[in-house]
Scaffold this active site. Structure first.
Site, PDB file in Angstrom:
ATOM      1  N   GLU A  45       0.835  -1.196   0.000  1.00  0.00           N
ATOM      2  CA  GLU A  45       0.000   0.000   0.000  1.00  0.00           C
ATOM      3  C   GLU A  45       0.875   1.254   0.000  1.00  0.00           C
ATOM      4  O   GLU A  45       1.875   1.323   0.717  1.00  0.00           O
ATOM      5  CB  GLU A  45      -0.937  -0.004   1.225  1.00  0.00           C
ATOM      6  CG  GLU A  45      -1.879   1.200   1.233  1.00  0.00           C
ATOM      7  CD  GLU A  45      -3.026   1.090   2.237  1.00  0.00           C
ATOM      8  OE1 GLU A  45      -3.204   0.009   2.853  1.00  0.00           O
ATOM      9  OE2 GLU A  45      -3.735   2.090   2.395  1.00  0.00           O
ATOM     10  N   ASP A 104      -3.649   4.362  -2.190  1.00  0.00           N
ATOM     11  CA  ASP A 104      -4.611   4.966  -1.261  1.00  0.00           C
ATOM     12  C   ASP A 104      -4.614   6.478  -1.525  1.00  0.00           C
ATOM     13  O   ASP A 104      -3.574   7.136  -1.391  1.00  0.00           O
ATOM     14  CB  ASP A 104      -4.182   4.650   0.179  1.00  0.00           C
ATOM     15  CG  ASP A 104      -5.181   5.132   1.219  1.00  0.00           C
ATOM     16  OD1 ASP A 104      -5.566   6.324   1.159  1.00  0.00           O
ATOM     17  OD2 ASP A 104      -5.561   4.338   2.096  1.00  0.00           O
ATOM     18  N   HIS A 136      -8.271   9.836   7.360  1.00  0.00           N
ATOM     19  CA  HIS A 136      -9.247   9.720   6.280  1.00  0.00           C
ATOM     20  C   HIS A 136     -10.462  10.605   6.553  1.00  0.00           C
ATOM     21  O   HIS A 136     -10.874  10.758   7.701  1.00  0.00           O
ATOM     22  CB  HIS A 136      -9.723   8.277   6.141  1.00  0.00           C
ATOM     23  CG  HIS A 136      -8.619   7.296   5.871  1.00  0.00           C
ATOM     24  ND1 HIS A 136      -8.848   5.965   5.644  1.00  0.00           N
ATOM     25  CD2 HIS A 136      -7.276   7.459   5.787  1.00  0.00           C
ATOM     26  CE1 HIS A 136      -7.691   5.346   5.433  1.00  0.00           C
ATOM     27  NE2 HIS A 136      -6.731   6.240   5.532  1.00  0.00           N
TER      28      HIS A 136
HETATM   29 ZN    ZN Z   1      -4.890   5.357   6.044  1.00  0.00          ZN
HETATM   30 FE    FE Z   2      -5.738   2.444   2.835  1.00  0.00          FE
HETATM   31 FE    FE Z   3      -4.312   0.227   4.780  1.00  0.00          FE
END
Ligand code: ZN
Ligand code: FE
Ligand code: FE
Length: 275
Positions: A142, A176, A226
């Protein structure tokens, strides 16, 4: 095809996650392979896994994303912590063979002061010990926000891991949106430029999934908080460009926004409306 989903609780098993996904208009989803804080693995019921595979096939799902516990650290300075990460990931990969074609996403780790190069070496070495030629799972690194000593805030760091792994055909990357933005990649004003940079450094063929999250913090903040879609520094227009982008077509897009199910259902509907 637009594959949209969100992070779901795995406490009621695989088939239930598939049903929940359908109920909120999703055609993919993500789940934790085990309690992110603890170490106990969930029971893997082969019949339950088979029932989910059937549901996915009948409803045109993309690959789904299994997320490793975010507490794992493959490049900690503490050997016991590294060993725990290795055993856990190896066990997850064994159990995920019940769901062939699944993507297994993990956070590369934090080098905890050993330096980026040593962190990259430790992560790659661990992958070299646990990946097998016969596995049916693709392991995803990620992209990270570059918080503290995190590895993976720069595309070059992920590339350096990939370069050191022998069975890299079993590796990919999950982008992400909150993390790359917080890491300093300006997907708000120059999504194309960031994707070009990703392609130049890593190769777009390695991009296998996205996490769709808005961010509570400005570009380059290295924070990783987030926000709901359209309510943060990324804004709705950025997500419209993402769901319409020809180079991102067909990839599973998973929300990890601060929502319960009704909120996720609304965001999925919102994003489908933007396509
Ligand atoms: Zn995160
Ligand atoms: Fe993520
Ligand atoms: Fe993650």
């Amino acid at each position: 095809m637009l594959y949209l989903g969100c992070h779901l609780s795995s406490s009621k098993g695989f088939l239930q996650m598939g049903k929940t996904a359908l109920s909120i208009g999703a055609n993919t989803f993500q789940f934790f392979t085990r309690n992110p804080r603890g170490s106990r693995a969930k029971q893997m019921d082969p019949e339950d896994a088979l029932a989910l595979r059937e549901l996915m096939q009948n409803n045109g799902f993309s690959a789904i994303v299994a997320h490793a516990p975010y507490t794992l650290n493959a490049c900690s300075s503490t050997p016991e912590t590294r060993e725990f990460a290795e055993q856990t990931m190896a066990d997850d990969l064994r159990r995920l063979e019940a769901l062939p074609g699944t993507l297994y996403n993990f956070h590369p780790g934090s080098h905890t002061g050993q330096g980026m190069e040593e962190g990259i070496r430790l992560i790659a070495d661990q992958l070299n010990r646990i990946l097998t030629p016969e596995q049916h799972t693709t392991v995803l690194l990620e992209t990270m926000a570059g918080k503290g000593t995190e590895v993976g805030g720069r595309f070059e760091e992920l590339r350096a891991i990939l370069d050191r792994v022998e069975l890299r055909d079993h590796l990919g990357v999950c982008l992400d949106t909150c993390h790359v933005h917080d890491a300093g990649y300006d997907i708000v004003n120059d999504l194309d430029g960031v994707l070009r940079e990703f392609d130049r450094v890593i190769g777009l063929s390695r991009l296998r999934a996205l996490h769709l999250n808005d961010s509570k913090n400005p570009l380059g903040s290295h924070k990783d908080r987030h926000e709901k879609i359209g309510e943060g520094f990324l804004g709705l227009d950025t997500f419209a460009r993402i769901v319409r982008h020809p180079q991102l077509r067909g990839l599973p897009l998973c929300l990890e926004t601060p929502n319960e199910l009704p909120g996720y259902a609304a965001e999925i509907a919102l994003l489908r409306g933007l396509e």
